[in-house]
Design an enzyme around this catalytic site. Structure first.
Site, short mmCIF file in Angstrom:
data_model
loop_
_atom_site.label_atom_id
_atom_site.label_comp_id
_atom_site.label_asym_id
_atom_site.label_seq_id
_atom_site.Cartn_x
_atom_site.Cartn_y
_atom_site.Cartn_z
CB ALA A 111 49.06 -54.69 108.19
CB SER A 112 46.64 -52.67 103.65
OG SER A 112 46.48 -53.80 102.80
CB VAL A 113 41.58 -52.39 103.94
CG1 VAL A 113 41.91 -51.82 102.57
CG2 VAL A 113 40.14 -52.86 103.99
N GLY A 114 43.57 -54.82 102.53
CA GLY A 114 43.62 -55.92 101.57
C GLY A 114 44.21 -55.48 100.26
CG PHE A 115 46.02 -58.49 97.63
CD1 PHE A 115 45.30 -58.95 96.55
CD2 PHE A 115 46.44 -59.42 98.58
CE1 PHE A 115 44.98 -60.29 96.40
CE2 PHE A 115 46.13 -60.79 98.45
CZ PHE A 115 45.39 -61.21 97.35
N GLY A 116 44.46 -55.32 96.02
CA GLY A 116 43.57 -55.25 94.86
C GLY A 116 44.40 -55.25 93.59
CB CYS A 168 48.47 -58.73 88.70
SG CYS A 168 48.82 -57.70 87.25
NE ARG A 215 42.46 -53.19 85.82
CZ ARG A 215 43.41 -53.35 84.90
NH1 ARG A 215 43.27 -54.25 83.94
NH2 ARG A 215 44.51 -52.60 84.95
NE ARG A 250 45.19 -49.40 101.24
CZ ARG A 250 45.45 -50.43 100.43
NH1 ARG A 250 46.59 -51.08 100.57
NH2 ARG A 250 44.58 -50.80 99.52
#
Length: 247
Positions: free
Chosen positions: A43-48, A51, A121, A216
């Site tokens: 789990a995290s704040v979100g993917f970046g 891709c 990105r 994170r």
């Protein structure tokens, strides 16, 4: 599929926070099923990155072009969940700071979308920093590989004027100067360096009560609480959040 796994565990992280469960324990249990496995269940704040979002949106477009709206909506939800996770992250930080960050200094550790790269990105840091700037915070960022020029460019692309960035944003050469005088420290990128910092020194330099939000899940939260931090973490109730559980 990888992005879907991340959004799935991030969806569970919201449920864990609401019920008092620990998302790392849930992810571990799920990952022991050999049909699923443990990878991409952090789990995290979100993917970046360049891709995941691009490829999923291409898949959504393809499904819509082939008149498969239900399939398109299914995959679009992966992106919706990722955006929700970032908004939820900022909202929880605001709540911990008495629902306002106006005039408060927030130290952001990490700007790259993942460790060991300078790539920004689609990094969650853009959304988090942008939201904090809109709320009137003083945002102090440290990342060991991302240049100040790149950070300013990304925030400009997110809709901030040069004047607002000059007024509310600063980039720092080390984590300690970013945290000095801060009301909160936010971990956005899982740089190994952040696990080795002197958090006693950081706590001493911050305003009190000092909040640390681990986006994170890379730090020892019990140790941080012993130092004096009010600790927040994705998918965990590790501080006074226990008083606000929703059942």
């Amino acid at each position: 599929m990888l992005a879907q796994r991340i959004s799935s565990v991030n969806a569970l992280s919201a449920l864990c926070e609401a019920t008092g469960a620990d998302v790392d324990e849930v992810a571990f249990a799920v990952g022991t099923d050999t049909r699923i496995g443990a990878k991409f269940l952090k789990a995290s704040v979100g993917f970046g990155g360049s891709c995941f979002q691009k490829d999923i949106l291409n898949l959504v477009y393809l499904c819509e072009s082939l008149h498969l709206p239900e399939v398109a909506n299914y995959w679009r939800q992966v992106i919706i969940m990722n955006d929700y996770q970032k908004r939820r992250f900022v909202g929880r930080l605001l709540q911990s700071l008495f629902n306002t960050v106006s005039g408060k200094r927030i130290a952001v550790f990490g700007f790259a979308f993942k460790k060991d790269t300078g790539d920004t990105r689609e990094t969650p840091a853009i959304d988090v920093c942008s939201a904090l700037l809109h709320e009137g915070a003083e945002v102090a960022v440290y990342d060991p590989k991302v240049s100040t020029k790149q950070m300013i460019y990304d925030l400009t692309q997110a809709g901030h004027s040069s004047e607002s960035i000059a007024e509310g944003f600063s980039a720092h050469e080390d984590a300690y100067s970013a945290a000095a005088g801060a009301d909160a420290v936010v971990i956005i990128t899982e740089w190994d360096e952040f696990t080795q910092l002197d958090y006693n020194r950081i706590y001493a330099s911050m305003r009190k009560p000092a909040v640390l939000f681990d986006g994170r899940l890379v730090l020892n939260h019990a140790t941080l609480r012993d130092i004096g931090f009010k600790v927040l973490a994705i998918g965990k109730v590790v501080s006074t959040d226990a008083e606000n559980l929703v059942f």
